[in-house]
Scaffold this active site. Sequence first.
Site, PDB file in Angstrom:
ATOM      1  N   ALA A 138     -64.865  29.498   8.205  1.00  0.00           N
ATOM      2  CA  ALA A 138     -64.467  28.972   7.644  1.00  0.00           C
ATOM      3  C   ALA A 138     -65.023  27.436   7.926  1.00  0.00           C
ATOM      4  O   ALA A 138     -65.102  26.739   8.612  1.00  0.00           O
ATOM      5  CB  ALA A 138     -62.909  28.963   8.034  1.00  0.00           C
ATOM      6  N   LYS A 198     -60.621  26.329   0.919  1.00  0.00           N
ATOM      7  CA  LYS A 198     -59.550  25.933   1.674  1.00  0.00           C
ATOM      8  C   LYS A 198     -58.404  25.141   2.106  1.00  0.00           C
ATOM      9  O   LYS A 198     -59.783  24.182   1.959  1.00  0.00           O
ATOM     10  CB  LYS A 198     -60.298  26.699   3.161  1.00  0.00           C
ATOM     11  CG  LYS A 198     -59.946  26.138   4.346  1.00  0.00           C
ATOM     12  CD  LYS A 198     -60.489  26.398   5.543  1.00  0.00           C
ATOM     13  CE  LYS A 198     -59.720  25.842   7.295  1.00  0.00           C
ATOM     14  NZ  LYS A 198     -60.389  26.180   8.101  1.00  0.00           N
ATOM     15  N   GLN A 250     -53.990  13.265  -4.339  1.00  0.00           N
ATOM     16  CA  GLN A 250     -53.704  13.945  -2.068  1.00  0.00           C
ATOM     17  C   GLN A 250     -54.414  15.278  -2.427  1.00  0.00           C
ATOM     18  O   GLN A 250     -53.796  15.355  -1.135  1.00  0.00           O
ATOM     19  CB  GLN A 250     -52.212  13.371  -2.526  1.00  0.00           C
ATOM     20  CG  GLN A 250     -51.512  12.476  -2.914  1.00  0.00           C
ATOM     21  CD  GLN A 250     -51.916  11.274  -1.745  1.00  0.00           C
ATOM     22  OE1 GLN A 250     -51.700  10.973  -0.659  1.00  0.00           O
ATOM     23  NE2 GLN A 250     -52.318  10.183  -2.153  1.00  0.00           N
TER      24      GLN A 250
END
Length: 506
Positions: free
Chosen positions: A51, A79, A154
């Site tokens: 990750a 992710k 964003q």
Amino acid sequence: MTSGPIRSVVIVGGGTAGWMAGAAVARMVPIGVRVTLIESDEIGTVGVGEATIPPIRSFNAMLGVDEDDFIAATGGSFKLGIEFVDWWRSGHRYLHPFGAFGFDIEGVKFHHYWLKMRAAGRAGPLEAYNLSAVAALNGRFARPDPDPASPLSQLNYAYHFDASLYAGYLRRHAEAQGVVRVEGKVVDVALRSEDGFIEAVTLDGGLRVEGDLFIDCSGFRGLLIEQALGAGYEEWTQWLPCDRAVAVPTANIDRRIAPFTRATARPAGWQWRIPLQHRTGNGYVYSSAHIDDEQAVATLMANLDGEPLADPRPLRFVTGRRKKLWVRNCVALGLASGFMEPLESTSIHLIQSGISKLFALFPDRGFNPVAADEYNRLGQIQVEQIRDFLILHYNATERDDSPFWRQCRTMAVPESLARKLALFRDKGRLFRYEDELFAEASWVAVLLGQGVIPEGWDRLADTVDATAIDARLRRIAEVFAATAQHMPDHADFIARIRPGGMRIPA
């Protein structure tokens, strides 16, 4: 040592660190520099599934990697953050999302307005004001919009991917750029008698490989940086007591792929869950002083949500850092430079950051020590800041249901973290130092998620009418919720960008 441009770079070790270095060096160093990577098929790599955090996107872009191709080739998924389960107390969960919370108002940080409205009972959950969090909790994903007027601007994201597939992907990329891979184990490191610099390494077949600059990617062994050059190691187990892990992949239980990593607290550590296209990565990071290996394996296997695809794989480590990352003509990357447990997915970033600093301070054959000194100074600051962020997760807890958690909640933390905690507990204030990796929003997410609630807020927030703040918060939450609902399902998004399915080489 004779001055002049570097003519040859030797990378010892493959895996994620070695091939990231190989691909980057081939891309960035002048044409004509010979780049050799020494790797042995007999030596396994530690990577069991990775990750990452958002800066990995800039690294891949620097290499000229096409994101869709990368996702297809590595079994990757997107992710949007990390979900923490049972860390503050059992039954509680929170999200550390990527990207900012809300928008600053009148120059005052958003979280101060949220704290003010929370005290008045008029604020929603903190995650409602972060688009990455809202999308993650709804299983949605879309790429950010470059238009700052769009709510999608964003969004921020990173990746999950199969570490072995990523290393292979980068290997093909690096070899296409001229990196020469040499198969074999290093059995001897020759140091020059006059200055102790590495002159060459000798492989088990007798081949001698000379170089000007050596990059140590040999893993925990630190074959060059430690065994040959004696850099020294600073251990941090007094603050980060986990020293072992056991990992196992499982089959995906349905077509849905969560766009976030999950970290679930366990009695003697924590369990990770990393969802990929073709499997799910799982592991239990634990303290051997609080649980034995058999119990750790049993705990992990009892808490899987899919069929195991392999036998559990044990790992041992000592959290800490190499006292020097650059010694003479050798730079250490990856596990050779130290180990930070994967709680906040910083391992690959530290490789990337090390490579970036190396290029910024790239030496000639004179190896002026001022460059190495600055590299070591910057590396020490960065890894200590990451250390403090990780310690926060363990120390800011109400759990007292096991000896492990009682030790963590009562331990004395480093003075640098103690200052940060005291400042935040007072009025919710935070400051970043020396290009700190984790932004203010990350500290806010974890501090509040772990139950560290300030006694007050920045009183400049009181200059804005509470009714106006209330309306602003409601509008942000509504827009982010609507935006997330219009995003594709995460699994559907991945399916659209990988026609023909994953491209896993035989």
